[in-house]
Design a protein around this motif. Structure first.
Motif, PDB file in Angstrom:
ATOM      1  N   PRO A   1       1.198  17.573 -15.445  1.00 16.27           N
ATOM      2  CA  PRO A   1       1.975  18.808 -15.668  1.00 16.27           C
ATOM      3  C   PRO A   1       1.681  19.451 -17.020  1.00 16.27           C
ATOM      4  CG  PRO A   1       3.372  17.058 -14.778  1.00 16.27           C
ATOM      5  CD  PRO A   1       2.072  16.421 -15.161  1.00 16.27           C
ATOM      6  N   ALA A   2       1.536  18.634 -18.055  1.00 20.13           N
ATOM      7  CA  ALA A   2       1.240  19.169 -19.384  1.00 20.13           C
ATOM      8  C   ALA A   2      -0.122  19.839 -19.406  1.00 20.13           C
ATOM      9  CB  ALA A   2       1.294  18.055 -20.430  1.00 20.13           C
ATOM     10  N   ILE A   3      -1.109  19.196 -18.756  1.00 19.55           N
ATOM     11  CA  ILE A   3      -2.451  19.768 -18.706  1.00 19.55           C
ATOM     12  C   ILE A   3      -2.448  21.091 -17.947  1.00 19.55           C
ATOM     13  CG2 ILE A   3      -4.728  19.474 -17.667  1.00 19.55           C
ATOM     14  CD1 ILE A   3      -4.500  17.981 -20.228  1.00 19.55           C
TER      15      ILE A   3
ATOM     16  N   LEU B   1     -13.660  15.175 -18.212  1.00 14.94           N
ATOM     17  CA  LEU B   1     -13.094  13.994 -17.564  1.00 14.94           C
ATOM     18  C   LEU B   1     -13.022  14.186 -16.054  1.00 14.94           C
ATOM     19  CD1 LEU B   1     -11.680  11.244 -17.633  1.00 14.94           C
ATOM     20  CD2 LEU B   1      -9.537  12.435 -18.134  1.00 14.94           C
ATOM     21  N   GLU B   2     -12.574  15.356 -15.609  1.00 14.96           N
ATOM     22  CA  GLU B   2     -12.489  15.627 -14.173  1.00 14.96           C
ATOM     23  C   GLU B   2     -13.870  15.593 -13.527  1.00 14.96           C
ATOM     24  OE1 GLU B   2      -9.456  16.129 -12.259  1.00 14.96           O
ATOM     25  OE2 GLU B   2      -9.048  15.002 -14.096  1.00 14.96           O
TER      26      GLU B   2
ATOM     27  N   ASP C   1     -17.966  12.537 -10.348  1.00 14.28           N
ATOM     28  CA  ASP C   1     -19.281  11.885 -10.288  1.00 14.28           C
ATOM     29  C   ASP C   1     -19.131  10.394 -10.021  1.00 14.28           C
ATOM     30  OD1 ASP C   1     -20.415  14.325 -10.828  1.00 14.28           O
ATOM     31  OD2 ASP C   1     -20.747  13.916 -12.968  1.00 14.28           O
ATOM     32  N   LEU C   2     -18.116   9.772 -10.599  1.00 19.46           N
ATOM     33  CA  LEU C   2     -17.895   8.345 -10.400  1.00 19.46           C
ATOM     34  C   LEU C   2     -17.530   8.052  -8.949  1.00 19.46           C
ATOM     35  CD1 LEU C   2     -17.546   5.444 -11.388  1.00 19.46           C
ATOM     36  CD2 LEU C   2     -15.232   6.045 -12.158  1.00 19.46           C
ATOM     37  N   GLU C   3     -16.682   8.869  -8.379  1.00 22.59           N
ATOM     38  CA  GLU C   3     -16.294   8.661  -6.979  1.00 22.59           C
ATOM     39  C   GLU C   3     -17.505   8.774  -6.062  1.00 22.59           C
ATOM     40  OE1 GLU C   3     -13.200  10.547  -3.663  1.00 22.59           O
ATOM     41  OE2 GLU C   3     -13.133  11.226  -5.748  1.00 22.59           O
TER      42      GLU C   3
ATOM     43  N   ASP D   1     -11.033   9.518 -21.148  1.00 14.16           N
ATOM     44  CA  ASP D   1      -9.583   9.369 -20.971  1.00 14.16           C
ATOM     45  C   ASP D   1      -8.914   9.006 -22.307  1.00 14.16           C
ATOM     46  OD1 ASP D   1      -7.340   9.319 -19.071  1.00 14.16           O
ATOM     47  OD2 ASP D   1      -7.198   7.217 -19.647  1.00 14.16           O
ATOM     48  N   THR D   2      -9.578   8.152 -23.081  1.00 15.97           N
ATOM     49  CA  THR D   2      -9.058   7.796 -24.403  1.00 15.97           C
ATOM     50  C   THR D   2      -9.042   9.013 -25.322  1.00 15.97           C
ATOM     51  OG1 THR D   2      -9.851   5.520 -24.192  1.00 15.97           O
ATOM     52  CG2 THR D   2      -9.415   6.325 -26.415  1.00 15.97           C
TER      53      THR D   2
END
Length: 357
Positions: free
Chosen positions: A6-8, A54-55, A60-62, A89-90
């Protein structure tokens, strides 16, 4: 959806709105409003950029995991992308940590001699020059608002205004806010004939000077205004008129002086701005203390009774006692090379904020 989603989403919408406003020529007709919008846009931009990276990495990871299920050659890519997602993420968590609302602000910095007489005044002048050189490295503007010199050219006290030129979310306050406190020096004074190392100290007070003072109302009946003849370096006009102004805020005892401007009216107006900034900081710190009486601030302080740093000339060593920072490059630090120290202080502050979220 994560807890930060929500913040993003709110930040994405605000970022898009700020981008639209910055492209509107009407905004730039008001320089103050444009700078405020530009600073907020600069504050949000790294958060939005990291979120988008990150998204993309998650996507790409999936995809890599699906491919690796049928082809082992993709296993290395999965491992690499997993590390990338973890790092991003960090970074995003760090960027979302509560920020100091004054980080983009300009500052007023005061340096005062302490115990040690003439040697302390000389050290106070060394500190002032150190901050001026640091500001010059960053392209900031420095104005000496007031100064009282000692017999040997040191500073009994000096007040500096340090301002940035851009709209960065990390302004002057973000770097120099850690400097308030007692600075101790260990060296052989120029007045020492036997070559013995002496210890003396100088005090530094630093506070933000926001473009908009939000919380302060000053009653003229609470002020004592004194005028006197300017004594600093100012060329023609200095020592000819009573243009310097000293304002005492009677309820708090705060004293602000200004003699840099050319007229008494200008000096009074500038001194009132500095007084308002001092009172706003005082009100904010009182509110923070009331909200959390046992909150310990290990990094930033404006309490000059606290020794924060030692400058040891014989060993060319600088030590910050709040974070156990030590380095043997004092000569470079005095020339304004303060970023490694300030980076360490900022990292400790950031870690503290993360722990308190």
């Amino acid at each position: 959806m994560t807890d930060t989603a929500p913040a993003i989403e709110a930040m994405l919408a605000e970022h898009a709105d700020l981008e639209r406003r910055l492209s509107d020529p009407e905004l730039h007709a008001d320089a103050g409003a444009a700078r405020k919008v530009g600073r907020r846009f600069a504050q949000l931009s790294p958060i939005i950029a990291t979120y988008r990276k990150l998204e993309t990495a998650k996507g790409d990871l999936e995809a890599a995991r699906e491919l690796a299920a049928d082809d082992d050659s993709f296993a290395a890519e999965v491992e690499e992308l997993t590390a990338t997602v973890r790092d991003l993420d960090t970074q995003l968590t760090d960027l979302l940590a509560p920020r100091d609302p004054h980080d983009a602000d300009d500052i007023v910095l005061e340096v005062k001699s302490g115990e040690g007489g003439e040697e302390s005044a000389l050290f106070a002048a060394d500190l002032a020059r150190m901050y001026i050189r640091y500001a010059e490295r960053h392209g900031w503007n420095v104005t000496v608002l007031d100064e009282t010199t000692s017999d040997l050219g040191g500073y009994k006290d000096a007040t500096l205004s340090i301002t940035s030129k851009g709209d960065s979310a990390d302004g002057v306050w973000s770097r120099l806010k850690f400097e308030g406190g007692v600075h101790r020096v260990q060296r052989v004074p120029v007045t020492e004939s036997q070559g013995r190392v002496h210890t003396s100290a100088a005090g530094v007070l630093v506070y933000p000077e926001p473009e908009e003072i939000q919380q302060v109302q000053i009653d003229e009946s609470d002020l004592r205004v004194d005028v006197y003849r300017s004594s600093g370096k100012g060329g023609q006009g200095v020592n000819t008129t009573d243009s310097a102004v000293r304002i005492t805020h009677l309820p708090t005892g705060i004293v602000v002086t200004c003699q840099n401007e050319r007229s008494q009216l200008q000096n009074k107006a500038r001194a009132m701005q500095v007084l308002a900034a001092r009172l706003q900081l005082l009100a904010e710190e009182q509110a923070q203390a009331d909200a959390s009486a046992d909150r310990a601030s290990q990094i930033r302080t404006v309490d000059r009774s606290e020794r924060i740093r030692t400058y040891n000339y014989p060993e060319n060593r600088i030590a910050d006692h709040r974070i156990n920072y030590k380095a043997h490059n004092l000569d470079q630090v005095l020339e304004g090379d303060l970023d490694p120290l300030f980076d360490a202080l900022a990292a400790a502050d950031r870690q503290s904020r993360l722990q308190n979220t």
